[in-house]
Design an enzyme around this catalytic site. Sequence first.
Site, PDB file in Angstrom:
ATOM      1  N   HIS A   1      -5.006  -1.851   5.300  1.00  0.00           N
ATOM      2  CA  HIS A   1      -4.239  -3.161   5.189  1.00  0.00           C
ATOM      3  C   HIS A   1      -4.424  -3.937   6.374  1.00  0.00           C
ATOM      4  O   HIS A   1      -4.704  -3.629   7.582  1.00  0.00           O
ATOM      5  CB  HIS A   1      -2.509  -2.380   5.369  1.00  0.00           C
TER       6      HIS A   1
ATOM      7  N   ASN B   1      10.890   0.681  -4.580  1.00  0.00           N
ATOM      8  CA  ASN B   1      12.117   0.395  -3.968  1.00  0.00           C
ATOM      9  C   ASN B   1      12.504  -0.917  -4.622  1.00  0.00           C
ATOM     10  O   ASN B   1      11.531  -1.598  -5.211  1.00  0.00           O
ATOM     11  CB  ASN B   1      12.135   0.089  -2.517  1.00  0.00           C
TER      12      ASN B   1
ATOM     13  N   ALA C   1       2.228   0.912  -4.008  1.00  0.00           N
ATOM     14  CA  ALA C   1       3.749   1.006  -3.913  1.00  0.00           C
ATOM     15  C   ALA C   1       4.129  -0.372  -3.706  1.00  0.00           C
ATOM     16  O   ALA C   1       3.412  -1.111  -2.914  1.00  0.00           O
ATOM     17  CB  ALA C   1       4.140   1.743  -2.738  1.00  0.00           C
TER      18      ALA C   1
ATOM     19  N   SER D   1       0.000   4.096  -1.578  1.00  0.00           N
ATOM     20  CA  SER D   1       0.949   4.628  -0.520  1.00  0.00           C
ATOM     21  C   SER D   1       1.710   5.722  -1.389  1.00  0.00           C
ATOM     22  O   SER D   1       2.685   5.641  -2.222  1.00  0.00           O
ATOM     23  CB  SER D   1       2.151   3.752   0.018  1.00  0.00           C
TER      24      SER D   1
ATOM     25  N   HIS E   1       9.629   3.025   4.738  1.00  0.00           N
ATOM     26  CA  HIS E   1       8.125   3.610   4.255  1.00  0.00           C
ATOM     27  C   HIS E   1       8.501   4.978   3.693  1.00  0.00           C
ATOM     28  O   HIS E   1       7.650   5.252   2.527  1.00  0.00           O
ATOM     29  CB  HIS E   1       7.395   3.467   5.306  1.00  0.00           C
TER      30      HIS E   1
ATOM     31  N   TYR F   1      -2.035  -5.315   8.062  1.00  0.00           N
ATOM     32  CA  TYR F   1      -1.252  -4.897   9.347  1.00  0.00           C
ATOM     33  C   TYR F   1      -1.682  -4.028  10.229  1.00  0.00           C
ATOM     34  O   TYR F   1      -1.085  -3.597  11.212  1.00  0.00           O
ATOM     35  CB  TYR F   1       0.342  -4.717   8.822  1.00  0.00           C
ATOM     36  N   GLU F   2      -2.660  -3.308   9.917  1.00  0.00           N
ATOM     37  CA  GLU F   2      -3.247  -2.162  10.677  1.00  0.00           C
ATOM     38  C   GLU F   2      -3.945  -3.039  11.768  1.00  0.00           C
ATOM     39  O   GLU F   2      -4.508  -2.185  12.682  1.00  0.00           O
ATOM     40  CB  GLU F   2      -4.114  -1.311   9.883  1.00  0.00           C
TER      41      GLU F   2
ATOM     42  N   HIS G   1      -1.618   7.507   3.664  1.00  0.00           N
ATOM     43  CA  HIS G   1      -2.853   7.297   3.465  1.00  0.00           C
ATOM     44  C   HIS G   1      -3.832   8.066   3.872  1.00  0.00           C
ATOM     45  O   HIS G   1      -4.017   8.173   5.186  1.00  0.00           O
ATOM     46  CB  HIS G   1      -3.196   5.848   3.742  1.00  0.00           C
TER      47      HIS G   1
ATOM     48  N   MET H   1       1.875  -5.105   0.231  1.00  0.00           N
ATOM     49  CA  MET H   1       0.876  -5.562   1.162  1.00  0.00           C
ATOM     50  C   MET H   1      -0.633  -5.276   1.331  1.00  0.00           C
ATOM     51  O   MET H   1      -1.362  -5.040   2.017  1.00  0.00           O
ATOM     52  CB  MET H   1       1.511  -4.760   2.564  1.00  0.00           C
ATOM     53  N   SER H   2      -0.962  -5.043  -0.001  1.00  0.00           N
ATOM     54  CA  SER H   2      -2.336  -4.615  -0.173  1.00  0.00           C
ATOM     55  C   SER H   2      -3.030  -5.250  -1.680  1.00  0.00           C
ATOM     56  O   SER H   2      -2.189  -6.249  -1.907  1.00  0.00           O
ATOM     57  CB  SER H   2      -2.443  -3.155  -0.147  1.00  0.00           C
TER      58      SER H   2
HETATM   59  O1  LIG Z   1       0.199  -1.206  -1.286  1.00  0.00           O
HETATM   60  P1  LIG Z   1       0.079   0.528  -0.677  1.00  0.00           P
HETATM   61  O2  LIG Z   1      -1.081   0.567   0.427  1.00  0.00           O
HETATM   62  O3  LIG Z   1       0.503   1.098  -1.838  1.00  0.00           O
HETATM   63  O4  LIG Z   1       1.497   0.388   0.390  1.00  0.00           O
HETATM   64  C1  LIG Z   1       2.532  -0.306   0.406  1.00  0.00           C
HETATM   65  O5  LIG Z   1       3.677   0.520   0.886  1.00  0.00           O
HETATM   66  C2  LIG Z   1       3.664   0.255   2.264  1.00  0.00           C
HETATM   67  C3  LIG Z   1       4.981  -0.188   2.837  1.00  0.00           C
HETATM   68  O6  LIG Z   1       5.999   1.134   2.606  1.00  0.00           O
HETATM   69  C4  LIG Z   1       2.832  -0.667   2.634  1.00  0.00           C
HETATM   70  O7  LIG Z   1       1.632  -0.451   3.141  1.00  0.00           O
HETATM   71  C5  LIG Z   1       2.618  -1.442   1.113  1.00  0.00           C
HETATM   72  O8  LIG Z   1       1.557  -2.193   0.806  1.00  0.00           O
HETATM   73  N1  LIG Z   2       5.934  -5.942   1.337  1.00  0.00           N
HETATM   74  C1  LIG Z   2       6.445  -4.929   0.755  1.00  0.00           C
HETATM   75  N2  LIG Z   2       5.941  -3.937   0.421  1.00  0.00           N
HETATM   76  C2  LIG Z   2       6.270  -2.816  -0.111  1.00  0.00           C
HETATM   77  N3  LIG Z   2       5.616  -1.603  -0.629  1.00  0.00           N
HETATM   78  C3  LIG Z   2       6.638  -0.917  -0.842  1.00  0.00           C
HETATM   79  N4  LIG Z   2       7.804  -1.495  -0.898  1.00  0.00           N
HETATM   80  C4  LIG Z   2       7.468  -2.561  -0.574  1.00  0.00           C
HETATM   81  C5  LIG Z   2       8.489  -3.771  -0.080  1.00  0.00           C
HETATM   82  O1  LIG Z   2       9.612  -3.841  -0.779  1.00  0.00           O
HETATM   83  N5  LIG Z   2       7.986  -4.925   0.215  1.00  0.00           N
END
Ligand SMILES: O=P(O)(O)O[C@H]1O[C@H](CO)[C@@H](O)[C@H]1O
Ligand SMILES: Nc1nc2[nH]cnc2c(=O)[nH]1
Length: 360
Positions: free
Chosen positions: A156, A313, A186, A99, A327, A158-159, A134, A289-290
């Site tokens: 992801h 963060n 990220a 991301s 985000h 969650y999509e 993305h 989340m990935s």
């Molecule tokens: O893992 P990437 O795709 O970098 O993105 C991260 O950032 C998004 C949340 O801001 C979520 O999709 C999390 O997985």
């Molecule tokens: N789950 C999760 N995904 C992220 N992607 C970027 N920051 C975060 C976070 O704090 N938690």
Amino acid sequence: MSTVRFATNGNATNGGTNGVAKEAKGNGNGNGIDITNGGKLNNANPPKVYIGSPHKDFNPSSNDSLDGNHCTYELVQSVAQFLLDRVSIRPKIGIICGSGMDGTTGCLADALTNSTSFPYETIPYFPTPTVPGHMGRLVFGYLGDVPVMCMQGRFHYYEGYPLWKCAMPVRVMKLVGVTHLLASNAAGGLNDNYNVGDIMIIKDHINLLGFAGNNPLMGPNDERFGPRFPAINRAYDAPVRRMAKQVASEMGINDITHEGVYSVVGGPSFETIAEIRMLAALGVDAVGMSTVHEVITARHCGITSFAFSLITNKSVTDYESYEEPNHEEVIDMGKQREPVLKEFITRLVKKIEADRLSSK
Ligand SMILES: O=P(O)(O)O[C@H]1O[C@H](CO)[C@@H](O)[C@H]1O
Ligand SMILES: Nc1nc2[nH]cnc2c(=O)[nH]1
């Protein structure tokens, strides 16, 4: 092979737009021309964007199927062949951009030379990303001197995609010929020693989605990809991690580079304070989340894997705090760190390629 259609992002001398299905995103001026229509170019190797429709020139074999819970080997093979018929580059290294690291001007994919990109909607059976930050294209090109294929945008859970579908592009990479995966993401930082903007080389993961009974390898197993019960304890290749640490030293960024444990959650909601405290107690250094489904799929089919997180963060652990992750800050941090990450990845890719060639 039937006529293959591309648009270019270089400056076309005629400025024409004949046959362009969509304007190229984020890469030059999008002043596309259809090179099959005789457009003249003033740049020897301008970036090309494939503009075909996904199923028009797609000739799947008889055993292609994509049902509710898996995608056959033959289908992945046909998708790989579809790409191989349209590019001359034969990459051994596949990159997945996280991301905020894939959609800005000057991002990694834009740094590729002699590039050909395929918007995901032009690739048969490919999912399409729905998340801001993305971009949604597969780019073939050279990073420095090294041929790579780069996913500018990932999928992801969650999509709404099942995990096997989120990870299907990794199998496509495998059948294109990729031997090494380099994934970025990220993530929220739990480790007290981490700061926003730091890099965490992933040495291991905790697959919380897997604990909950969800794994990209669920469903029928095809041994041509890998075994039913793959070992995953050496998922993040130690020699490549050593190379990455060497790169960090060479770049003088040791102070912002760590090695740690990543955990995946389903999202899209960020974590509660109790969840963050639980993850920290479990030994998690960063959460996202990935990536985990991609790495499991890569290891299953024998791809050497490396992944890192950009800490975008700090996870909130205090009930008195008014801070909330979002985000936008995630994407902003990705953009801010783009030059460093681009350099980090470029140098690492060079080392992986040199090592790969020397151990042939
Ligand atoms: O893992 P990437 O795709 O970098 O993105 C991260 O950032 C998004 C949340 O801001 C979520 O999709 C999390 O997985
Ligand atoms: N789950 C999760 N995904 C992220 N992607 C970027 N920051 C975060 C976070 O704090 N938690």
